[in-house]
Design a protein around this motif. Sequence first.
Motif, PDB file in Angstrom:
ATOM      1  N   ASN A  97      44.069  84.388  44.854  1.00 41.87           N
ATOM      2  CA  ASN A  97      45.302  84.114  44.100  1.00 41.87           C
ATOM      3  C   ASN A  97      45.191  82.823  43.296  1.00 41.87           C
ATOM      4  O   ASN A  97      45.701  82.724  42.180  1.00 41.87           O
ATOM      5  N   HIS A  98      44.525  81.830  43.861  1.00 45.99           N
ATOM      6  CA  HIS A  98      44.429  80.538  43.176  1.00 45.99           C
ATOM      7  C   HIS A  98      43.245  80.453  42.222  1.00 45.99           C
ATOM      8  O   HIS A  98      43.027  79.420  41.603  1.00 45.99           O
ATOM      9  N   ARG A 149      54.828  82.655  29.342  1.00 44.35           N
ATOM     10  CA  ARG A 149      55.865  82.916  30.323  1.00 44.35           C
ATOM     11  C   ARG A 149      56.964  83.741  29.654  1.00 44.35           C
ATOM     12  O   ARG A 149      57.023  83.821  28.436  1.00 44.35           O
ATOM     13  N   ASP A 198      46.353  77.869  36.865  1.00 44.99           N
ATOM     14  CA  ASP A 198      45.821  76.711  37.577  1.00 44.99           C
ATOM     15  C   ASP A 198      44.309  76.569  37.463  1.00 44.99           C
ATOM     16  O   ASP A 198      43.788  75.462  37.425  1.00 44.99           O
ATOM     17  N   ARG A 227      51.913  69.817  35.558  1.00 46.93           N
ATOM     18  CA  ARG A 227      52.890  70.905  35.555  1.00 46.93           C
ATOM     19  C   ARG A 227      54.280  70.308  35.711  1.00 46.93           C
ATOM     20  O   ARG A 227      54.511  69.454  36.552  1.00 46.93           O
ATOM     21  N   SER A 236      52.086  77.535  41.277  1.00 47.47           N
ATOM     22  CA  SER A 236      52.193  78.261  40.023  1.00 47.47           C
ATOM     23  C   SER A 236      53.115  79.471  40.218  1.00 47.47           C
ATOM     24  O   SER A 236      53.340  79.911  41.340  1.00 47.47           O
ATOM     25  N   PRO A 237      53.647  80.001  39.109  1.00 49.73           N
ATOM     26  CA  PRO A 237      54.559  81.144  39.218  1.00 49.73           C
ATOM     27  C   PRO A 237      53.937  82.295  40.004  1.00 49.73           C
ATOM     28  O   PRO A 237      54.640  83.025  40.697  1.00 49.73           O
ATOM     29  N   GLU A 238      52.620  82.441  39.915  1.00 53.68           N
ATOM     30  CA  GLU A 238      51.958  83.584  40.544  1.00 53.68           C
ATOM     31  C   GLU A 238      51.637  83.354  42.016  1.00 53.68           C
ATOM     32  O   GLU A 238      51.135  84.247  42.684  1.00 53.68           O
ATOM     33  N   ASP A 239      51.889  82.170  42.516  1.00 55.53           N
ATOM     34  CA  ASP A 239      51.523  81.855  43.902  1.00 55.53           C
ATOM     35  C   ASP A 239      52.396  82.648  44.867  1.00 55.53           C
ATOM     36  O   ASP A 239      53.597  82.409  44.977  1.00 55.53           O
ATOM     37  N   ASP A 240      51.788  83.599  45.585  1.00 52.47           N
ATOM     38  CA  ASP A 240      52.610  84.499  46.386  1.00 52.47           C
ATOM     39  C   ASP A 240      53.024  83.918  47.736  1.00 52.47           C
ATOM     40  O   ASP A 240      53.701  84.575  48.507  1.00 52.47           O
ATOM     41  N   SER A 241      52.605  82.687  48.030  1.00 56.41           N
ATOM     42  CA  SER A 241      53.093  82.098  49.274  1.00 56.41           C
ATOM     43  C   SER A 241      54.139  81.018  48.997  1.00 56.41           C
ATOM     44  O   SER A 241      54.591  80.338  49.905  1.00 56.41           O
TER      45      SER A 241
END
Lengths: 489, 453
Positions: A323-324, A461, A470, A480, B397-402
């Motif tokens: 994810n990161h 966005r 990121d 940010r 970040s907006p996409e961070d699912d935690s």
Amino acid sequence: MTTALGVDEYRDLLSSALPPAQDADTVTPSLSTLFTPDGHRAALHVDTTVVRGGRGVGKTFWYRSLLDEKLRAVAAEEYRNDRLRHLTVATGYGAQIQPELYPGPGELRSLVEEAVRPYDLWNTVLLVALRHPTLLGLQGWRERVEWVRAHPSERDQTIAQADQLAHAEGTTQLILFDALEHLHWDRAQADRLVAGILQLALEMRLGTRNIRFKVFIRPDMFDGALLNFPDASKLTSNAASLQWSRANLYGLFFHYLGNHDGEESIRFRAITGGWTEHTAGRHQLPSALRGDEKVQADAFSVIAGPYMGANFRKGITYTWLPNHLMDGVEQVSPRSFLNALVKAVEETRDSYAGHEFPLHHEGIRRGVQSASQTRVTEVQEDMPWVHTAITPLVGQQVPIDPELVISLWTQAGLTERLQREAERVATSTRSSDEVRTGPRYADDYRQLIEELMALGVMRRRKDGRIDLPDVYRIAFSIGRKGGVPMIQS
Amino acid sequence: MSLFPDPVRFDTARPLALEVARDVAATGVDVLVVRDLLGQVSLLLDDRDQRPDEAKLSEWRSRLTTSLERYASNRPVVLGSALFQPAALFDSPRVVDESSYLAAPGQGCIRWLESTVVGEDWSRVRQTPEATGARTPRVTLYGFKGGVGRSTATAMLAKHLADRGNRVLVVDLDLESPGSGPLLLSEEATPRFGLIDQLVESAVSNTADLDLVAQASSYDAKVGEIWVSPARGKGAPGVSYSYVEKLNRIYADVPTKNGAGFADRLEEAIAACEEEVTRMSGPPDVILLDSRAGIHDIAAVAISRLCDIALLFGTDNTHTWNGYRDLFTAWRDAGQARAVRDRLRMVASMVPDSAERPMDAYLDSFREHAWSCFSVLYDDVPSGENLDDYPSAYNPSPEDDSAPHSPLPILFTLELVGLDAISTPGWSDRSFVRAAYDSFLDTATHLIFPERP
């Protein structure tokens, strides 16, 4: 009875089994490193002409694997794709300098300056690939192209004969194209050259039964070629994309751990269970470890702990890591993924050697940071212009208003900077390593933002503001926006 | 500069007062900005160490009076030494740091004191220890707007947790429109008293022997138990149950012996429910607080003081996000962002999933809006040569699912309409119900018991 791997043994296995964090272009695919994600099946299909993929997702890897008969056989086996066993493969373009097969960068540049039609040029490359005796006898690509232009019917005949012969033998003549970003420094010229390849590729697909092109290409370059050759859209319908799902990335990781020479690798296979015997130079993953996220997450939490900190609220390690590393088009390159893990081992050994798991979550955090640094370095090598475009934004925070981006670019005179850069490349040494295609719209900032979004460096966005994922933001040291002021420690 | 400038309004008064406060602080004096019930501002200067000079004092006075217009109090600048009990103000627990200001060496600090009637409990966030086995996890379920299926979700979560062997206590804090109480308790099973009675009786020290809890009537307690404390009791036979009259009294800060405010009394009430469950069965493993909607003290207390996880319900529309943005801004301005953000998690309720409105697209939009609201609570990460200068910076970040803004989805299906469905035996095991709730229940359970595998 297998003994579990201890923390240090796991660390040793990770350090030695994972490929060192270096450019994959220097790593030759081998039987033990060949991993076949399910999603890449379509890309290897002989009739798939266009294979799209960003940096580091395996374009060059598959290009090289297809050139190697042994590796092709393995791919044929694993993808149950019999046609891969009956191929004659040749190179139409690649990163290596092979002037006997295709023009080198210097020669290509002068051909473009002399306004040689890309279509003629690639026809010539095709005829060379088909081993046309007269052409092989000619030195220099200018002479070769002139000969082909002067003998249109010879050209048609050669192709028809090759097609018939291949058909009679039950094989397919496959011509591969890779590293197209090295074709020409000027974007417009590069687009025209790529359009020429696609035009000929389409002609082969529609006009022959057994001659096929396979073009490995960055998505933005494919889109650019469409501007010059609208019919290329007929290639879009069966174009494949090299994507890596989360399960693919972890599958690759486990594949490396189970395919290293050494005691630890044997024990890792025994612990996880279900691996095949050593066949065709490798052990194959059990299908659960290859594709079942639950099983993968369990196996990974043995290595990295279940959570990115004290507990679940800090995030699940298995999902946190990919994810990161996502870019703006939500892709993670396997190279970044493995780099992050290699760095995580180093960090854990240096700072958290006593940790209960082989990988410490802080090590993984550092690994992600280091992988994003590597990613930016790669982008800088691939597309120096991206760095030039982001530099004026340093000191800002994302999300950022597109108008502000444009005014910062205007103040910095980005168009002139990009042009100067292009000129520098244009007059630099004549090796293909130096050839880097610039942006398509150096003088139209709105389009330039679109271009950066297509590359995954920026994303828009929903409120219209521009964001940096990121993986790029951190390496470019861009902040940010938030509501709570920070105190520097 | 227009010819007829707008008059100063409530919102514009704040930055104007801050301008003067900054000048005062620059001289090394600590400033407490006090806003009274009307919103009128006084600057209270701490002159215990040094006395500001008279010329400056009168300059600040006249500046405040001119720039704040109607929002300047009639004593715009007050010295602490002139007050009868300065410590009562300077050391009040309600004082918070001004979040936009960092004192440089040699400068004074700037702090705020708001005198408010309703809503001040939003700004006092109690630090909760990370949930460990030692403390019973408390979960607040809150929705800025009502009617989003919050009470149904509370009941579903209670069942899910009980099915996994937990003793669950559900407290219905929605006093204005009780939800999970009636959902989980049949009329007969309802205890004689409710939370409202506890709040009324505690003011006259009369809480002994109030029965406030009962086991959920439709739940077959095989491995775990569900205990419910409804807002409204059944009442005593033959006596009318004056719900409205009680409701009218409970928000008053009644002068009790220990000077407890509403928040303290609410906390006591929940503790009383917990004790009663402990007495009747055993200590609860988890407490779910079904909080009412809106910006209201009950919700404020439930999120800021009573829980270690707050599940914030919402649907993806402008008024929901405006509401949450207001809340988050209040927390941020009260200097509570860091304390509160770790315990929040967004829930997307009533998520559509049809060909016209696929779930993923809806959730993408939801996540984006949630993230934009939550940015108020996230750290402002400056650009720098080196982001390592801010090792603790938190701005996912907006996409961070935690991250707190990343929604736990509950799907909307027509079969979920109709609150009584949940008490139908086997209803929660139906496949469409499972499909709607599974992901929410699974993640929420992990958040509540983060240490359990």
